[in-house]
Design a protein around this motif. Structure first.
Motif, PDB file in Angstrom:
ATOM      1  N   SER A 301       0.873  -1.102  -0.129  1.00  6.46           N
ATOM      2  CA  SER A 301       0.146   0.014  -0.207  1.00  6.46           C
ATOM      3  C   SER A 301       0.856   1.307  -0.008  1.00  6.46           C
ATOM      4  CB  SER A 301      -1.049   0.079   1.226  1.00  6.46           C
ATOM      5  OG  SER A 301      -0.177   0.143   2.481  1.00  6.46           O
ATOM      6  N   SER A 302       1.926   1.075   0.079  1.00 11.93           N
ATOM      7  CA  SER A 302       3.050   2.263   0.230  1.00 11.93           C
ATOM      8  C   SER A 302       3.625   2.535  -1.113  1.00 11.93           C
ATOM      9  CB  SER A 302       4.257   1.953   1.394  1.00 11.93           C
ATOM     10  OG  SER A 302       3.541   2.013   2.578  1.00 11.93           O
ATOM     11  N   ASN A 453      -3.151   4.072   4.303  1.00 12.30           N
ATOM     12  CA  ASN A 453      -2.364   4.312   2.882  1.00 12.30           C
ATOM     13  C   ASN A 453      -3.226   4.200   1.748  1.00 12.30           C
ATOM     14  OD1 ASN A 453      -0.065   4.227   4.258  1.00 12.30           O
ATOM     15  ND2 ASN A 453       0.585   2.248   3.924  1.00 12.30           N
TER      16      ASN A 453
END
Length: 498
Positions: A301-302, A453
């Motif tokens: 998710s980053s 995120n």
């Protein structure tokens, strides 16, 4: 500096060559124009056959030559002579600069040209010089005469050579000035590059705090600012990597220690002890598997390509998420509001985040309690009060700030245990859980990090409004950046049945 000097020299040399070629062509064209004019005047005199001064007729070519040469005016570097039957018979008067008859090589060449039937303009090179000559033959059937007009090309080009010598001197002075200015200004111009080099060389994985000083608003300043932004991203990425490694080491060490300890103490002769230890190990391994899956999802998710926005029907997406959420637990589910329109977002990821919030609402609320889901198009200002629910509120780390345009709000509201005001920021951190939440249900503490995120990848943020004992409202605020990306039309409220 040498590059600047070489460029200046090349530019001046190219300009000088262009000036030389153009002026040389212009000079030669002017010489040819004068010779053509002389030929036209001689032809006209021959055709008229009358002396323009005395009015007497001109009976033969020799008289035509005499009359023309007597009345013609020669310029500087010009000379003429008359040839009759292949021999020089007429010459210019005294005081003329150029005497063609004095150059034997030239006379020999002119004798050949005078025997032709047509006039000729050509260049003749001799040991004495270079000439542009005009030869115009005249004949009446018995006598053959020819006018010879010669122009000294060296004299004609003398003015051009003087101009080029002045240009060369000016070019040398210009190059000297360019070299001096380059020497004085090179330090100031290249100082940002030197600082950029020093800053990048001083950066390593242990120290990512060095930044380049930004001066002015030129291209080098823009480059320094871009490098600083890149260093900010690198620092955040390295920090997130270190934090993830620390979290993994901390959280996985406990279940590994538990499993190892029980396996070391197991009594293989006791079936009940084997059964209990096996169940405990499997439970810890299941927890580890869930934890590793959440960590991988958090790492993904980053990434910059985690979300793939596409035109999405908000009303249809709201209905789909509501239908899926109702299967998460026995609660009194309510669709509180439903926005209509199209938004640019990743429907799969937004569904994931929305259902994570719904799952948390189920986990931390009682059976038969109410859980509300909703979506709405809101103005781009701080409008938490417009979303049902109350209590303390926590926005993103940057605080509540006004957006530049409308936002899509999607939320989950429950009647669960709530969150104390002091814990609103704490629950956003990885693996952080409040004491009431730990007593209520098991969990890894990564759910809200993944949600944040996801909404951050959409350019939005997560707002939390909660009051202990009364419930919480979790709101995802996603900006609708332009009419092309999102065209909200209206919002319809869904009334709650009594």
């Amino acid at each position: 500096m040498w590059t600047i000097i070489l460029v200046a020299v090349a530019a001046l040399a190219t300009s000088g060559a262009a000036v030389w070629v153009l002026d040389l062509r212009s000079t030669h064209a002017d010489v040819d124009d004068r010779l053509v004019l002389a030929r036209q005047e001689l032809r006209r005199l021959a055709d008229e056959g009358v002396d323009p001064v005395s009015g007497l007729p001109l009976s033969d070519p020799t008289q035509v030559l005499q009359t023309y040469m007597a009345h013609s005016v020669l310029g500087s570097g010009e000379g003429q002579l008359g040839m009759v039957d292949g021999a020089v018979r007429l010459v210019s008067a005294e005081g003329v600069d150029l005497r063609p008859e004095a150059d034997a090589e030239l006379v020999a060449r002119l004798t050949e040209l005078a025997e032709a039937d047509v006039s000729t303009i050509t260049t003749v090179d001799t040991s004495a010089g270079r000439y542009r000559v005009l030869v115009v033959p005249l004949t009446d059937g018995t006598t053959t005469a020819a006018l010879v007009r010669a122009v000294d090309l060296d004299a004609a080009e003398a003015g051009l050579w003087r101009t080029m010598r002045l240009y060369a001197a000016a070019a040398l002075v210009t190059v000297a000035l360019v070299a001096a200015l380059a020497w004085l200004g090179i330090g100031r111009l290249l100082r940002p590059i030197w600082e950029l080099r020093n800053a990048t060389e001083s950066i390593d994985e242990r120290d990512l705090t060095t930044r380049v000083r930004v001066r002015g608003h030129d291209d080098l300043s823009a480059l320094a600012a871009a490098v600083n932004r890149m260093l900010d991203r690198v620092q955040r990425a390295v920090g997130a990597q270190r934090e993830l490694l620390d979290d993994v080491g901390h959280e996985l060490r406990t279940p590994i220690t538990v499993v190892r300890g029980h396996l070391e103490l197991i009594d293989p002769e006791d079936p009940e002890d084997v059964r209990q230890t096996s169940a405990l190990a499997l439970d810890e391994l299941d927890r580890m598997s869930t934890l590793v899956g959440n960590l991988l999802e958090l790492a993904r998710s980053s990434q910059s390509d985690f979300v793939t926005p596409e035109p999405t029907d908000v009303e249809a997406l709201t209905g789909q998420v509501f239908d899926k959420a109702r299967a998460l637990g026995e609660r009194r589910w309510r669709l509180e509001a439903c926005a209509t329109g199209t938004a640019m977002l990743d429907p799969a990821r937004l569904t994931q985040a929305w259902l994570q919030l719904a799952a948390n609402a189920v986990k931390y609320s009682e059976e038969d309690s109410r859980i509300w889901l909703g979506s709405a198009i809101r103005p781009g200002d701080v409008a938490d009060a417009a979303i049902p629910g109350g209590g303390s509120t926590a926005s993103g780390a940057s605080g509540l700030v006004a957006a530049e345009g409308p936002e899509l709000h999607v939320w989950v509201r429950d009647e669960g245990i709530g969150i104390a005001a002091a814990d609103l920021e704490r629950v956003r951190r990885r693996f952080a859980r409040t004491a009431p939440a730990q007593r209520r249900a098991a969990g890894s503490g990564l759910g809200l990090s993944i949600v944040e995120n996801i909404v951050g990848a959409h350019g939005g943020r997560l707002d939390i409004a909660s009051e202990p004992g009364r419930g919480s409202t979790f709101t995802l605020r996603i900006p609708l950046r332009s009419p092309e990306q999102a065209r909200p039309t209206q919002q319809k409220e869904t009334s709650e049945p009594a």
